[in-house]
Design a protein around this motif. Structure first.
Motif, PDB file in Angstrom:
ATOM      1  N   ASP A   1      -8.662   8.605   2.449  1.00  0.00           N
ATOM      2  CA  ASP A   1      -8.844   7.485   1.411  1.00  0.00           C
ATOM      3  C   ASP A   1      -7.745   6.807   0.719  1.00  0.00           C
ATOM      4  O   ASP A   1      -7.230   5.667   0.714  1.00  0.00           O
ATOM      5  CB  ASP A   1      -9.959   7.660   0.493  1.00  0.00           C
ATOM      6  N   ASP A   2      -6.964   7.900   0.256  1.00  0.00           N
ATOM      7  CA  ASP A   2      -5.873   7.578  -0.599  1.00  0.00           C
ATOM      8  C   ASP A   2      -4.266   8.118  -0.267  1.00  0.00           C
ATOM      9  O   ASP A   2      -4.263   9.236  -0.253  1.00  0.00           O
ATOM     10  CB  ASP A   2      -6.120   8.343  -2.073  1.00  0.00           C
ATOM     11  N   ASN A   3      -3.785   7.454   0.639  1.00  0.00           N
ATOM     12  CA  ASN A   3      -4.039   5.901   0.820  1.00  0.00           C
ATOM     13  C   ASN A   3      -3.710   5.580   2.350  1.00  0.00           C
ATOM     14  O   ASN A   3      -2.918   4.669   2.659  1.00  0.00           O
ATOM     15  CB  ASN A   3      -3.300   5.367   0.081  1.00  0.00           C
ATOM     16  N   ALA A   4      -3.861   6.680   3.256  1.00  0.00           N
ATOM     17  CA  ALA A   4      -3.858   6.395   4.695  1.00  0.00           C
ATOM     18  C   ALA A   4      -4.481   4.834   5.041  1.00  0.00           C
ATOM     19  O   ALA A   4      -4.365   4.211   5.971  1.00  0.00           O
ATOM     20  CB  ALA A   4      -4.557   7.432   5.736  1.00  0.00           C
TER      21      ALA A   4
ATOM     22  N   ALA B   1       1.162  -1.244  -0.086  1.00  0.00           N
ATOM     23  CA  ALA B   1       0.146   0.015  -0.007  1.00  0.00           C
ATOM     24  C   ALA B   1       0.805   1.400   0.041  1.00  0.00           C
ATOM     25  O   ALA B   1       1.805   1.253   0.996  1.00  0.00           O
ATOM     26  CB  ALA B   1      -0.788   0.164   1.251  1.00  0.00           C
ATOM     27  N   HIS B   2       0.701   2.170  -1.004  1.00  0.00           N
ATOM     28  CA  HIS B   2       1.455   3.491  -0.952  1.00  0.00           C
ATOM     29  C   HIS B   2       1.011   4.317   0.118  1.00  0.00           C
ATOM     30  O   HIS B   2      -0.010   4.519   0.744  1.00  0.00           O
ATOM     31  CB  HIS B   2       1.478   4.341  -2.078  1.00  0.00           C
ATOM     32  N   TRP B   3       2.137   4.865   0.771  1.00  0.00           N
ATOM     33  CA  TRP B   3       2.023   5.626   1.866  1.00  0.00           C
ATOM     34  C   TRP B   3       1.850   7.200   1.603  1.00  0.00           C
ATOM     35  O   TRP B   3       1.538   8.082   2.376  1.00  0.00           O
ATOM     36  CB  TRP B   3       3.200   5.612   3.051  1.00  0.00           C
TER      37      TRP B   3
ATOM     38  N   MET C   1      -3.316  -2.556  -2.068  1.00  0.00           N
ATOM     39  CA  MET C   1      -4.415  -2.026  -1.403  1.00  0.00           C
ATOM     40  C   MET C   1      -4.322  -0.395  -1.518  1.00  0.00           C
ATOM     41  O   MET C   1      -3.510   0.043  -1.251  1.00  0.00           O
ATOM     42  CB  MET C   1      -4.781  -2.265   0.070  1.00  0.00           C
ATOM     43  N   ASP C   2      -5.485   0.037  -2.148  1.00  0.00           N
ATOM     44  CA  ASP C   2      -5.401   1.731  -2.294  1.00  0.00           C
ATOM     45  C   ASP C   2      -6.853   1.877  -2.497  1.00  0.00           C
ATOM     46  O   ASP C   2      -7.623   1.553  -3.002  1.00  0.00           O
ATOM     47  CB  ASP C   2      -4.967   1.504  -3.949  1.00  0.00           C
ATOM     48  N   GLY C   3      -7.026   2.796  -1.520  1.00  0.00           N
ATOM     49  CA  GLY C   3      -8.318   3.501  -1.425  1.00  0.00           C
ATOM     50  C   GLY C   3      -9.161   2.385  -0.405  1.00  0.00           C
ATOM     51  O   GLY C   3     -10.430   1.968  -1.312  1.00  0.00           O
TER      52      GLY C   3
ATOM     53  N   ALA D   1       6.055   7.422  -3.454  1.00  0.00           N
ATOM     54  CA  ALA D   1       5.808   8.116  -4.698  1.00  0.00           C
ATOM     55  C   ALA D   1       4.706   7.444  -5.727  1.00  0.00           C
ATOM     56  O   ALA D   1       5.203   7.444  -6.814  1.00  0.00           O
ATOM     57  CB  ALA D   1       7.120   8.283  -5.442  1.00  0.00           C
ATOM     58  N   GLU D   2       3.734   6.812  -5.238  1.00  0.00           N
ATOM     59  CA  GLU D   2       2.775   6.245  -6.131  1.00  0.00           C
ATOM     60  C   GLU D   2       2.212   7.255  -6.893  1.00  0.00           C
ATOM     61  O   GLU D   2       1.998   7.232  -8.177  1.00  0.00           O
ATOM     62  CB  GLU D   2       1.837   5.581  -5.488  1.00  0.00           C
ATOM     63  N   GLU D   3       2.015   8.357  -6.249  1.00  0.00           N
ATOM     64  CA  GLU D   3       1.333   9.556  -6.906  1.00  0.00           C
ATOM     65  C   GLU D   3       2.191  10.248  -7.855  1.00  0.00           C
ATOM     66  O   GLU D   3       1.524  11.187  -8.696  1.00  0.00           O
ATOM     67  CB  GLU D   3       0.595  10.639  -5.832  1.00  0.00           C
ATOM     68  N   SER D   4       3.354   9.909  -7.796  1.00  0.00           N
ATOM     69  CA  SER D   4       4.330  10.710  -8.707  1.00  0.00           C
ATOM     70  C   SER D   4       4.546   9.778 -10.037  1.00  0.00           C
ATOM     71  O   SER D   4       5.443   9.920 -10.781  1.00  0.00           O
ATOM     72  CB  SER D   4       5.600  11.072  -8.397  1.00  0.00           C
TER      73      SER D   4
HETATM   74 ZN   LIG Z   1      -3.585   6.053  -4.238  1.00  0.00          ZN
END
Ligand SMILES: [Zn+2]
Length: 550
Positions: free
Chosen positions: A345-348, A324-326, A407-409, A379-382
């Motif tokens: 939600d994204d992504n705590a 899961a990305h932090w 797991m994301d969201g 850096a998932e969002e990047s």
């Molecule tokens: Zn995400």
């Protein structure tokens, strides 16, 4: 072709499952696993903490990175997990942060039939992911390379018989299946349709630049998304060669700008694009030349993946990976006075799900036979960078990695009677999802065709790319208690929060469906961790050859 196999496979399984569990679906929770209050409390506490303003929206390389990764590592430690990277819970991920601008704020292209000026941001969005301060292309020529795809398994090679070394290639977004259901996977976009692929392939071909022609339909987003995405610093991985293997100049042009470029070469873009959609299309040189310079301000710094392990017993050298990305977007443009993009939600929620799973596995009376790696990537969002780095520098052997469950969201959500399965029909992992869902009284539905290539937009994809089977499964929209859902919607009317500052945690969040989905993943992981099988990719899936070394 692929779609037919998929339908046949699932068409056989799903009605059988429906018959088997159908009775349990009507208004009863009997088949849904218990959700101990302790699990919910643990899950809720961590979502709330990780999405608090104090963590500043968890942007990689920001001042908030260190407290966030220490929080995650500290929690893994408290839960009794061991460091996974030698004696450390961290894996350094070198990132290049770079801002690119045109030297003269425009690119002048001279053609046999006229001159075109491409204005920065308005007509073309161009960047460079190499570290050099200045990148110059002198008297460089252009090639129209269709979709820019080299896909032997689909009998398609846009680079066949044309030399693009040192040239700028102009390519189309998406893949030919978008226009013709008989080609590729039809409307279900393949990775060949993703813009990231276009740059990778052009790099392998030795091109000096790539410009993708933007078209909102097949791209699935507007030109403003291209502009906003590149308005600030770009993050990328930073390779040992200083990213020298990447195409120096990457970017997009608007459909209008492409039209004028083709016209300046004495060609019609409409005719060329129509031809490029047909099988057997031959790429061709455009009589255009340009001399350009872009300036980069760049810095290299380490971000971090966080990794903890629960060692197995007799099969401890084989691994199940939960990820899961932090990271999230950090502090940005204020909306309604709020500038912190909390990413609850994204992504705590996904990271908190890792904690919940770790806690469950740790508390088992008997440890699983295989080891379980809990991986929180950066850096998932990047651009899925932390997971990409992991896939290129795995902590445990990829060939011994049985499966990745990402797991994301996993925020606010009620319980459902169905599970949506992404990449259905791709691998033998489907069976594990179907059976674990059935144990919860849920049925599995294949995800709808994704023309937008959603499959390629989360971290699991980097595992698939290196051959590790992945499981993508989440509750659908068939709620177990539709009346209760409706009541919740009235009490807390939904607001658009994707990538907005208001992706925030609330105490009223219903986490019962999130827990249901986490238990689904727990069930699958528990079974595979006590199994000795390695689920395989199905025939016709490109990752199969990578996995099986063919
Ligand atoms: Zn995400």
């Amino acid at each position: 072709m692929k779609k037919l196999i998929l339908c046949a496979a699932l068409a056989g399984i799903i009605p059988a499952l429906r018959a088997q569990v159908g009775d349990q679906l009507v208004g009863t929770t009997a088949a849904v696993e218990n959700q101990p209050a302790a699990d919910e409390a643990l899950f809720r506490t961590h979502i709330k903490a990780l999405s608090a303003d104090a963590f500043g929206g968890r942007k990689p390389l920001s001042v908030h990175e260190e407290p966030v990764i220490n929080y995650i590592a500290g929690t893994f430690k408290d839960l009794g997990l061991e460091p996974a990277n030698g004696s450390s819970y961290f894996q350094e991920v070198p990132l290049l942060s770079v801002r690119t601008r045109f030297k003269n704020n425009e690119i002048v292209v001279n053609g046999s039939h006229g001159t075109v000026k491409l204005h920065n941001m308005e007509d073309a969005v161009v960047w460079s992911l190499r570290g050099e301060k200045s990148i110059k292309l002198a008297n460089t020529s252009f090639v129209f390379a269709g979709f820019g795809i080299n896909a032997p398994e689909y009998g398609w090679n846009d680079y066949d018989g044309i030399d693009v070394k040192g040239k700028i290639v102009i390519v189309l977004v998406n893949d030919p299946g978008y226009y013709d259901d008989a080609l590729f996977r039809g409307k279900n976009m393949t990775y060949y349709g993703r813009w990231t692929y276009k740059f990778e392939e052009a790099g392998r071909q030795g091109a000096a630049g790539v410009l993708i022609i933007h078209d909102a339909g097949p791209a699935s987003y507007d030109w403003s998304v291209v502009q906003n995405g590149r308005a600030n610093d770009n993050l990328s991985l930073y390779s040992a060669t200083g990213n020298k293997e990447l195409v120096p100049i990457q970017g997009w042009v608007t459909g209008k700008a492409a039209e004028t470029l083709f016209a300046a070469a004495g060609q019609s873009s409409e005719t060329a694009i129509a031809a490029a959609r047909q099988k057997g299309f031959k790429s061709f040189a455009l009589s255009l030349k340009t001399t350009l310079e872009v300036l980069n301000s760049a810095k290299v710094a380490n971000s971090h993946n966080v990794a903890a392990i629960l060692p197995g017993t007799d099969l401890k050298d084989e691994y199940i990976i939960y990820s899961a990305h932090w990271d999230h977007l950090g502090i940005g443009t204020p909306i309604d006075g709020d500038s912190i993009y909390n990413g609850a939600d994204d992504n705590a929620s996904g990271v908190s799900a890792l904690f919940l799973l770790a806690n469950r596995f740790k508390k088992l009376a008997e440890r699983p036979r295989r080891s379980i790696l809990f991986l929180s990537v950066t850096a998932e969002e990047s651009g899925l960078l932390g997971s990409e780095y992991y896939s290129l520098h795995p902590i445990v052997p990829l060939q011994k990695t049985v499966v990745n469950l990402n797991m994301d969201g996993y925020g606010n959500k009620g319980r459902t009677t169905s599970v949506t399965l992404g990449g259905a029909g791709d691998a033998e992992t489907d069976r594990y999802v179907i059976e674990a869902a059935a144990a919860q009284g849920r049925i599995v539905m294949p995800a709808a065709n994704q023309t937008s290539g959603g499959y390629f937009r989360s971290d699991h994809f980097n595992f698939a790319k290196v051959g590790v089977p992945v499981i993508l499964a989440k509750g659908g929209r068939d709620y177990l208690d539709p009346a209760a859902e409706e009541a919740k919607r009235i009490a807390h009317p939904p607001v658009y929060s994707y990538h907005q500052p208001n992706d925030e945690y609330h105490d009223w969040w219903d986490l019962s469906g999130s827990l249901q989905d986490i238990y689904l993943f727990y069930g699958i992981g528990l079974r595979l961790s006590n199994d000795s099988s390695f689920p395989r990719w199905n025939e016709g899936i490109p990752y199969k050859a990578i996995r099986e070394g063919k």
